[in-house]
Scaffold this motif. Structure first.
Motif, PDB file in Angstrom:
ATOM      1  N   ILE A  84      14.431  57.512  35.087  1.00 35.95           N
ATOM      2  CA  ILE A  84      15.299  57.152  36.082  1.00 35.95           C
ATOM      3  C   ILE A  84      14.848  56.787  37.107  1.00 35.95           C
ATOM      4  O   ILE A  84      14.137  57.423  37.767  1.00 35.95           O
ATOM      5  N   VAL A  98      21.124  61.538  28.729  1.00 37.52           N
ATOM      6  CA  VAL A  98      21.325  59.965  28.982  1.00 37.52           C
ATOM      7  C   VAL A  98      21.767  59.393  27.212  1.00 37.52           C
ATOM      8  O   VAL A  98      20.904  60.059  26.239  1.00 37.52           O
ATOM      9  N   ILE A 129      18.416  53.131  34.786  1.00 38.49           N
ATOM     10  CA  ILE A 129      17.798  53.883  33.627  1.00 38.49           C
ATOM     11  C   ILE A 129      17.129  52.908  32.760  1.00 38.49           C
ATOM     12  O   ILE A 129      17.664  51.823  32.167  1.00 38.49           O
ATOM     13  N   TYR A 175      13.262  58.393  40.211  1.00 38.42           N
ATOM     14  CA  TYR A 175      14.182  59.498  40.845  1.00 38.42           C
ATOM     15  C   TYR A 175      13.675  60.794  41.170  1.00 38.42           C
ATOM     16  O   TYR A 175      14.252  61.789  41.423  1.00 38.42           O
TER      17      TYR A 175
END
Length: 650
Positions: free
Chosen positions: A423, A366, A414, A342
């Motif tokens: 990610i 997270v 994830i 990402y």
């Protein structure tokens, strides 16, 4: 040696001018008239060179010879001017009217070539200059509507992986759309006008491999492949216009063509579908080594014109490159994908740093089990920033709100790798599609001709497309449940492509509708598709075959197959008893007309004359006449036609 008549002298003199003679050595009277109207110098000199002709068509005014072109045109327009056996036959059988050949009367003309038909508005001078093998017939505009009316469908069969099965009903979707694979035998223009009652606005893609109009040898291609440009374009225009009616708003059409008619077809398609809707002109390398018989440049490619029906509509994001497709090694309910970090690192990291795009630099929090995220700090959640393994501060691919939406849509994965949270985004199957298709899979010999021979065990239709060329354009333009139409079905490559795509997609529900006129092509289609179904093991897949119910079309086939005058005379006798002839034709067979017919001595001209006798409105049985006992439509066929043509809303 007998003295030549005035007519013979005039005809002989006119034939010395190449512009006035066709390939068969016959005089083109329309060309002669055209020159007379224009007071053509060459024609005037030619006539002045023969004293008897000069005296007939010129007037001496004070020593100057003045051409009386009205008298000349009137003379050569007389039906007895070319009073050979051909003309005498036309006179006796009723193919002349008001001392003019019917093709000179300036009405709308329907021109029927050997293998297909074309609706054409023509002019007399152009009609008489044609060199193609055509059967010409005039129909008034109101008769054309009748010609294009829906036809009775007959000879219904259901073909499965296990062979033919009886047809008890037609399957339909909840919205009333027929959900059957179809193979329709018959003239494709008339078949399309019949199909549009049920499939108007329902078709996602039309794929066609039309006659290329190369002017090649007759034995190299079983369609009429020698139209002139204007006639070929008219032939195509009528079919493309009804094809457009079949397409749904987000539909596509793809047309295979080679260089002979590429530019002509492009202009025509721009007009029919809109230049703004032209998506691509794809070059397909179908024979990388080129053709040995070509002179100069050796042809190694052909083209595919791709149009959308509606502006802004574009092809699907799918991969057609086999090697690239392997990269998308994961899948979910939405399709194939691979995982991509990402963190934005494209462009060699230029323009993607924290300083370059500060709005894309933000922390993502997270949860310990990796199942939840937050853009705000939460106790127990681990902070993740877009920092590379080398410590560079980059950016995320999207802004914060977009990230949350993607996470909620299951587009973010994830993971914890080597103790660090990473990610990923799901990078969905997609490819920038080039306009040059050069992969070996597009070779038409290996994956077209040889593939077909392997399936049916013998040589089939000339020059079939590579299966993968058709599969790939269908991947780009269609999805599960979409309807595909091919009205130049040939050997059935499009049907095969649909079956193969459905198999590879694990029971996909694409549906094909094929139209083919030639008997030998239909037989190959059926054999190929039946064997492909058996090999694919798709127990739930089958297709229906049917045909436009022939009437006069049966005589057309016999006329085309005849090779001698005796055969044609026998066919004429049957036609006089059993066919529908044009209203102005003498249904009887005067013996003197038979003598003139035989005296013509040219089988092609005799075929043309017999074709001119037939009422082209009755080539096939119109649906409106299904109950007429004269056409002998069976009760079973009546039931299936009612089921086929019923309103989609029922």
């Amino acid at each position: 040696m007998p003295t030549k008549t005035f007519n013979e002298k005039l005809i002989e003199r006119l034939k010395t001018e190449p512009r006035f003679v066709d390939n068969a050595g016959e005089l083109i009277t329309a060309a002669v008239k055209d020159s007379a109207w224009k007071l053509d110098t060459a024609l005037v000199k030619l006539l002045l060179g023969e004293p008897e002709l000069k005296a007939k068509f010129f007037t001496d005014i004070d020593g100057h010879w003045v051409f009386n072109y009205n008298a000349f045109i009137t003379y050569i327009s007389d039906k007895n001017f070319l009073a050979n056996a051909y003309t005498r036959f036309r006179n006796k059988i009723g193919l002349n009217s008001d001392e003019k050949f019917l093709p000179e009367r300036g009405e709308v003309a329907l021109v029927w070539p050997y293998k297909d038909c074309v609706l054409e508005g023509g002019q007399t001078r152009e009609q008489e200059k044609r060199q193609e093998i055509f059967f010409n017939e005039l129909l008034a505009p109101d008769e054309i509507n009748r010609l294009l009316a829906p036809k009775v469908l007959t000879n219904w069969k259901r073909h499965t992986h296990a062979g033919e099965q009886p047809i008890t009903a037609l399957n339909r979707a909840d919205d009333g759309t027929i959900r059957e694979n179809l193979l329709v035998k018959g003239n494709n223009l008339l078949a399309l006008h019949s199909l549009k009652l049920q499939f108007r606005g329902k078709v996602k893609c039309v794929y066609i491999d039309a006659p290329y109009n190369t002017g090649g040898a007759a034995d190299s291609f079983t369609y009429n492949n020698t139209f002139n440009h204007s006639t070929w374009l008219t032939f195509m225009r009528n079919r493309l216009e009804v094809a457009k009616e079949l397409l749904c708003p987000d539909g596509f059409i793809a047309m295979a063509i080679d260089h002979h008619e590429l530019f002509y077809l492009g202009v025509l398609a721009d007009e029919v579908f809109g230049r703004e809707n032209r998506l691509a002109t794809v070059s397909v390398v179908h024979q990388a080594r080129g053709r040995n018989m070509d002179k100069g440049f050796s042809t190694s490619n052909e083209f595919m014109l791709v149009y959308a029906k509606t502006r802004g509509n574009n092809i699907k994001n799918v991969v057609i490159d086999e090697e690239k497709k392997k990269q998308f090694n994961l899948s979910d309910e939405k399709g194939n994908y691979y995982l991509k970090n990402y963190i934005m690192v494209q462009g060699g990291s230029r323009g993607c740093t924290r300083q370059d795009k500060p709005a894309y630099w933000y922390p993502i929090y997270v949860s310990e089990d990796l199942s939840a995220v937050s853009l705000k700090k939460v106790d127990g959640y681990e902070e993740v920033l877009p920092i590379t393994n080398t410590g560079r501060e980059m950016t995320w691919v999207t802004k914060p709100d977009t990230f949350l939406k993607r996470f909620g849509n299951n587009e973010v994965v994830i993971k914890r790798e080597k103790g660090k949270i990473v990610i990923y985004r799901k990078f969905r199957e997609q490819q920038i599609i080039p306009t040059h298709w050069i992969a070996p899979k597009y070779n038409a010999t290996s994956h077209g001709t040889m593939l077909l021979e392997k399936i049916i065990g013998k040589r089939g239709v000339s020059y079939p497309k590579s299966l993968y060329t058709v599969m790939d354009i269908l991947k780009l333009t269609t999805g599960a449940g979409d309807i595909i139409v091919d009205f130049f079905a040939g050997s059935g490559t499009t049907g095969h492509a649909v079956i193969e795509l459905n198999k590879r997609e694990g029971g996909g529900r694409r549906q094909f509708i094929l139209v083919e006129q030639l008997e030998e092509h239909v037989a190959v289609c059926i054999e190929r598709l039946e064997k492909v179904l058996a090999q694919a093991g798709l127990v739930s897949t089958d297709f229906l075959s049917c045909e436009l119910m022939p009437y006069n079309a049966a005589f057309v086939a016999r006329i085309q197959a005849a090779r001698t005058s005796d055969e044609l005379v026998a066919i004429w006798r049957d036609m006089s008893k059993e066919s529908f002839l044009n209203w102005y034709v003498n249904a009887e067979m005067p013996e003197e007309a038979i003598d003139d017919f035989i005296a013509i001595g040219d089988v092609e001209k005799q075929q043309s004359l017999l074709m001119a006798l037939l009422d082209k409105n009755q080539l096939y049985v119109n649906l409106s006449e299904m109950e007429d006992e004269d056409f002998c439509v069976s009760d079973a066929d009546k039931g299936l036609n009612r089921a086929f043509y019923r309103s989609r809303s029922h």
